[in-house]
Design an enzyme around this catalytic site. Structure first.
Site, PDB file in Angstrom:
ATOM      1  N   ASP A  13      -2.393  17.390   3.999  1.00  0.00           N
ATOM      2  CA  ASP A  13      -2.359  18.645   4.801  1.00  0.00           C
ATOM      3  C   ASP A  13      -3.720  19.199   4.912  1.00  0.00           C
ATOM      4  OD1 ASP A  13       0.085  18.467   5.256  1.00  0.00           O
ATOM      5  OD2 ASP A  13       0.085  19.658   3.679  1.00  0.00           O
ATOM      6  N   GLY A  40       2.373  13.401   7.762  1.00  0.00           N
ATOM      7  CA  GLY A  40       2.324  13.926   8.934  1.00  0.00           C
ATOM      8  C   GLY A  40       0.821  14.637   9.206  1.00  0.00           C
ATOM      9  N   GLN A 223      -1.427  12.839   2.240  1.00  0.00           N
ATOM     10  CA  GLN A 223      -1.132  13.361   1.193  1.00  0.00           C
ATOM     11  C   GLN A 223      -2.301  13.598   0.523  1.00  0.00           C
ATOM     12  OE1 GLN A 223       1.017  10.381   0.442  1.00  0.00           O
ATOM     13  NE2 GLN A 223       2.232  11.691   2.154  1.00  0.00           N
TER      14      GLN A 223
HETATM   15  P1  IMP Z   1       7.555  13.681  -1.490  1.00  0.00           P
HETATM   16  O1  IMP Z   1       6.435  13.030  -1.365  1.00  0.00           O
HETATM   17  O2  IMP Z   1       8.719  14.362  -0.653  1.00  0.00           O
HETATM   18  O3  IMP Z   1       8.695  12.904  -2.810  1.00  0.00           O
HETATM   19  O4  IMP Z   1       7.188  14.546  -2.291  1.00  0.00           O
HETATM   20  C1  IMP Z   1       6.505  15.344  -3.390  1.00  0.00           C
HETATM   21  C2  IMP Z   1       5.701  16.518  -2.975  1.00  0.00           C
HETATM   22  O5  IMP Z   1       4.284  16.130  -2.030  1.00  0.00           O
HETATM   23  C3  IMP Z   1       6.342  18.202  -2.496  1.00  0.00           C
HETATM   24  O6  IMP Z   1       5.337  18.662  -3.057  1.00  0.00           O
HETATM   25  C4  IMP Z   1       5.787  17.688  -1.775  1.00  0.00           C
HETATM   26  O7  IMP Z   1       5.335  18.518  -0.529  1.00  0.00           O
HETATM   27  C5  IMP Z   1       4.377  16.729  -1.800  1.00  0.00           C
HETATM   28  N1  IMP Z   1       4.166  15.849  -0.116  1.00  0.00           N
HETATM   29  C6  IMP Z   1       4.345  14.953   0.301  1.00  0.00           C
HETATM   30  N2  IMP Z   1       3.948  14.318   1.114  1.00  0.00           N
HETATM   31  C7  IMP Z   1       2.804  15.594   1.566  1.00  0.00           C
HETATM   32  C8  IMP Z   1       2.073  15.635   2.581  1.00  0.00           C
HETATM   33  O8  IMP Z   1       1.977  14.695   3.754  1.00  0.00           O
HETATM   34  N3  IMP Z   1       1.312  16.741   2.779  1.00  0.00           N
HETATM   35  C9  IMP Z   1       1.052  17.829   2.059  1.00  0.00           C
HETATM   36  N4  IMP Z   1       2.266  17.340   1.346  1.00  0.00           N
HETATM   37  C10 IMP Z   1       2.823  17.002   0.792  1.00  0.00           C
END
Ligand code: IMP
Length: 446
Positions: A13, A40, A223
């Site tokens: 983000d 996102g 990410q």
């Molecule tokens: P996952 O990728 O949904 O498995 O989430 C694993 C970790 O990565 C969690 O702490 C999420 O909040 C974080 N995370 C996943 N995608 C994003 C992103 O696009 N921005 C910020 N944090 C993310």
């Protein structure tokens, strides 16, 4: 341009979409190399807001080839929904390509992600529940469904006949959830395959040809570095490699073709989900960082969760320079700090137990959480920066703040963003053609 990787240098983000959008103007290809609908990205163009989860934001420039690379995990329902929304707004999909080798997020991945998170209780990761971890787990276990499988009824049936009963054992026996209907999944996902067919191809071959034709290619990470499966704050990470090295594997290119790596950091820090965050400000300052600048509301684009906010962390920054070999930085959301009378920057960590001070991130991820930040305090500039368009327009306190970050991280700040709009951007130095920082310092014996 050149072949450029844009990576998040913090916890995700960071505002990468704005930087990618800026650079995509001169790119012939934009390639996303990892992650899935957990990402996102928000881009504002001429007052219109576009939110992307899977499709590279480069799609906003007609004529730019946008690639969903083999390292991604694609939820077809999310992809088709996003695509339909973009098509309704008149965007051109003729240059959109999806790797046949990308893995597919299936209904059991979504169900297992949610159930696993629930069962972790106090030790939850805070996943986006988009099925990311289970999809990558199946890929590693060699049980995954790839996009190419959605194009063949026979291949998909054969895989689902073996997979669905096994997934149902997990859902029913481990999590007490209803079983999934394999036949229904087969029909639904074949229908998705038909909708996706025209975009599916061997994207690595297309990129290789583009490299040979000296096209400009932008590799877009989702990410951030501290969420990298290998190099992030494990286990509070995502299940792919957002860091620069992941771009080569995830896009299917050799490292020799990469010219430049740009790291994107916010002027402060945020994190969604669980995990260590030494500079987090839980009280009034965190709330102010979250609320200031309504347009920038610090809420996760994918999940709508409020982001945890804190001060800029140079320890994390230095680590990102190392892991990614950053050539320069883009600092976003400087305007969010406009109203603060004082601003802190973390320059080191102190181990709460021993009192030892570290300038580098501890190699044992677990100990990261037991560190307290050592801050330096700067006077705020308390003036709006949102109309600034050059470095010299910035208040001197803001210039000092940026210079301090550049010194601490030992990389130049090339781009500064002072608002959501495309033109609210300051180019301090050419982000693409500047000196190779890491190499030039090594050559100078530093
Ligand atoms: P996952 O990728 O949904 O498995 O989430 C694993 C970790 O990565 C969690 O702490 C999420 O909040 C974080 N995370 C996943 N995608 C994003 C992103 O696009 N921005 C910020 N944090 C993310």
């Amino acid at each position: 341009m050149a072949n450029v990787i844009v990576v998040g240098a913090q916890f995700g983000d960071e505002g990468k979409a704005k930087v990618t959008d800026l650079l995509a103007k001169n790119a012939d290809f934009v390639v996303r190399y990892q992650g899935g609908a957990n990402a996102g990205h928000t881009v504002v163009v001429d007052g219109d807001t576009y939110k992307f989860h899977l499709i590279p934001s480069g799609i906003l420039y007609g004529g730019t080839t946008c690639i969903l690379g083999p390292g991604m995990v694609i939820d077809p329902q999310a992809f088709i929904g996003e695509l339909d929304a973009l098509l309704k707004r008149g965007l051109d999909d003729s240059s959109l390509k999806v790797s046949a080798c990308a893995h597919v997020t299936m209904p059991y991945h979504l169900a297992i992600d949610a159930a696993e998170e629930e069962s972790r209780g106090a030790h939850k990761i805070g996943t986006t529940k988009r099925g990311i971890g289970p999809t990558y787990a199946d890929k590693c276990a060699r049980s995954g469904i790839r996009v190419e499988d959605l194009l063949s009824a026979e291949a998909l049936r054969q895989k689902l006949d073996w997979l669905v009963p096994r997934k149902n054992v997990i859902l029913e026996r481990l999590y007490n959830l209803p079983p999934l209907d394999g036949k229904e999944i087969l029909e639904t996902y074949l229908a998705y395959g038909e909708k996706m067919r025209k975009y599916v191809c061997d994207t690595s071959a297309i990129i290789f040809q583009a490299v040979q034709q000296r096209k400009n290619i932008l590799f877009e990470g989702a990410q951030g570095t501290l969420l990298d499966l290998d190099h992030g704050s494990y286990p509070y990470v995502t299940s792919s490699s957002p860091s620069a090295g992941g771009a080569c594997v995830g896009a299917g290119v050799g490292p020799t073709i990469i010219d430049r790596v740009i790291g994107v950091s916010k002027a402060f820090m945020t994190r969604v989900g669980e995990g260590p965050f030494p500079t987090e400000q839980a009280g009034a300052i965190g709330e102010k960082l979250r609320q200031v600048g309504k347009a920038w509301a610090e809420v996760g684009v994918t999940t709508g969760r409020p982001r945890r906010c804190g001060w800029f962390d140079c320890v994390v920054g230095r680590y990102s320079v190392r892991i990614n070999g950053l050539d320069c930085l883009a600092i976003t959301k400087l305007d969010v700090l406009d109203e603060f009378d004082e601003i802190k920057i973390c320059v080191a960590y102190r181990d709460c137990a021993t009192g030892d001070v570290y300038k580098d991130l501890p190699s044992i991820a677990g100990s990261f959480g037991a560190m307290e930040p050592v801050f330096e305090t700067f006077p705020g500039w308390q003036k709006s920066t949102s109309e600034c368009r050059s470095y010299n327009d910035l208040p001197s306190a803001a210039q000092r703040y940026l210079n301090f970050i550049a010194e601490q991280l030992d990389v130049p700040v090339a781009i500064v963003s002072v608002g959501q709009k495309r033109d609210q951007t300051i180019i301090i130095e050419d982000p693409i053609h500047g000196p190779k920082r890491v190499l030039s310092r090594a050559a100078a014996g530093l």
